[in-house]
Design a protein around this motif. Structure first.
Motif, PDB file in Angstrom:
ATOM      1  N   GLU A 267      -6.330   1.878  -5.464  1.00  0.00           N
ATOM      2  CA  GLU A 267      -7.059   0.888  -4.670  1.00  0.00           C
ATOM      3  C   GLU A 267      -6.375  -0.461  -4.776  1.00  0.00           C
ATOM      4  O   GLU A 267      -5.889  -0.844  -5.843  1.00  0.00           O
ATOM      5  N   MET A 268      -6.374  -1.174  -3.665  1.00  0.00           N
ATOM      6  CA  MET A 268      -5.734  -2.479  -3.646  1.00  0.00           C
ATOM      7  C   MET A 268      -6.780  -3.555  -3.357  1.00  0.00           C
ATOM      8  O   MET A 268      -7.632  -3.380  -2.482  1.00  0.00           O
ATOM      9  N   TYR A 269      -6.700  -4.652  -4.093  1.00  0.00           N
ATOM     10  CA  TYR A 269      -7.618  -5.774  -3.912  1.00  0.00           C
ATOM     11  C   TYR A 269      -6.801  -7.010  -3.583  1.00  0.00           C
ATOM     12  O   TYR A 269      -5.930  -7.386  -4.363  1.00  0.00           O
TER      13      TYR A 269
ATOM     14  N   LYS B  21       0.831  -1.203   0.000  1.00  0.00           N
ATOM     15  CA  LYS B  21       0.000   0.000   0.000  1.00  0.00           C
ATOM     16  C   LYS B  21       0.875   1.267   0.000  1.00  0.00           C
ATOM     17  O   LYS B  21       0.547   2.259  -0.642  1.00  0.00           O
TER      18      LYS B  21
ATOM     19  N   CYS C 130      -7.016  -2.780   2.059  1.00  0.00           N
ATOM     20  CA  CYS C 130      -7.444  -3.320   0.757  1.00  0.00           C
ATOM     21  C   CYS C 130      -8.861  -3.857   0.801  1.00  0.00           C
ATOM     22  O   CYS C 130      -9.443  -4.026   1.862  1.00  0.00           O
TER      23      CYS C 130
END
Ligand code: ATP
Ligand code: MG
Length: 200
Positions: free
Chosen positions: A100-102, A92, A126
């Protein structure tokens, strides 16, 4: 930018992992997916898990032709056990504020999620994505999803698409039995396994 992270042992990487990544790219409109092979736990070294550099090499061979797939050596370079929350917080930090993190996982991860350390910190950095995986009851997964969502005031993305009953455990068994696995792992990975006599 929307970035997917797919963590795993990848011992070896198989078409199930690649399918997950490709499906996530489309459904979640990601810009890229980063594969994150785990490090070797020191006490298991040379025993149950293939050396990190080889697992990394197989992931690299598998994703080479896909310009949206990347592999990170972050956990392998740490050479030991990594907590997912730490890795995701680290990832991050390398992103911009609006990115955006998934975090992409299979159903076994949701099933075992209470064993993970600091899951609240995972949800903080996330979106948690769970793909259905054969062998799990959809009902109990839904119950767990609801419980986690309420407890951590978060939303889990659950995807139930193609059910691919492929695991690295299955691949390792079949290599031992002399099967040609080119139809369920990328041929480039199969080549490395054969060249280096892995899993026999
Ligand atoms: P092993 O049998 O050694 O545990 P594996 O096939 O489970 O191997 P991992 O490297 O442990 O592979 O998994 C990495 C991630 O991919 C996990 O989140 C796991 O749930 C997910 N995953 C692996 N295979 C599938 C599959 N066939 N369907 C859905 N998710 C999968
Ligand atoms: Mg597994």
């Amino acid at each position: 930018m929307k970035v997917g992270i797919l963590g795993g042992t990848f011992d070896p990487i198989h078409n199930g992992h690649l399918y997950l990544a490709e499906e996530a790219l489309h459904i979640l409109a990601l810009d890229k997916v980063v594969f994150m092979p785990s490090g070797n736990p020191p006490h298991k070294k040379g025993k149950s898990i293939t050396d990190g550099s080889l697992r990394y090499e197989m992931v690299n061979a598998a994703i080479r032709d896909n310009e949206k797939f990347f592999v990170s050596s972050y956990e392998i370079d740490k050479n030991g056990f990594s907590y997912t929350y730490e890795t995701l917080e680290y990832m991050k930090m390398s992103l911009n504020k609006d990115d955006e993190m998934y975090f992409i996982t299979g159903a076994d991860c949701l099933d075992q999620i209470y064993k993970w350390k600091n899951i609240d910190r995972i949800f903080n950095v996330c979106k948690f994505v769970v793909f259905y995986r054969p062998g799990f009851s959809v009902e109990s997964l839904m119950e767990k999803k609801k419980k986690v969502e309420e407890q951590f005031k978060t939303e889990i993305i659950f995807l139930h698409l193609l059910e691919l009953n492929i695991s690295s455990t299955y691949i390792r068994e079949k290599v031992r039995q002399g099967y040609n696995l080119s139809y369920i792992i990328p041929p480039s990975v199969n080549y490395i396994i054969k060249e280096l006599n892995l899993y026999i």
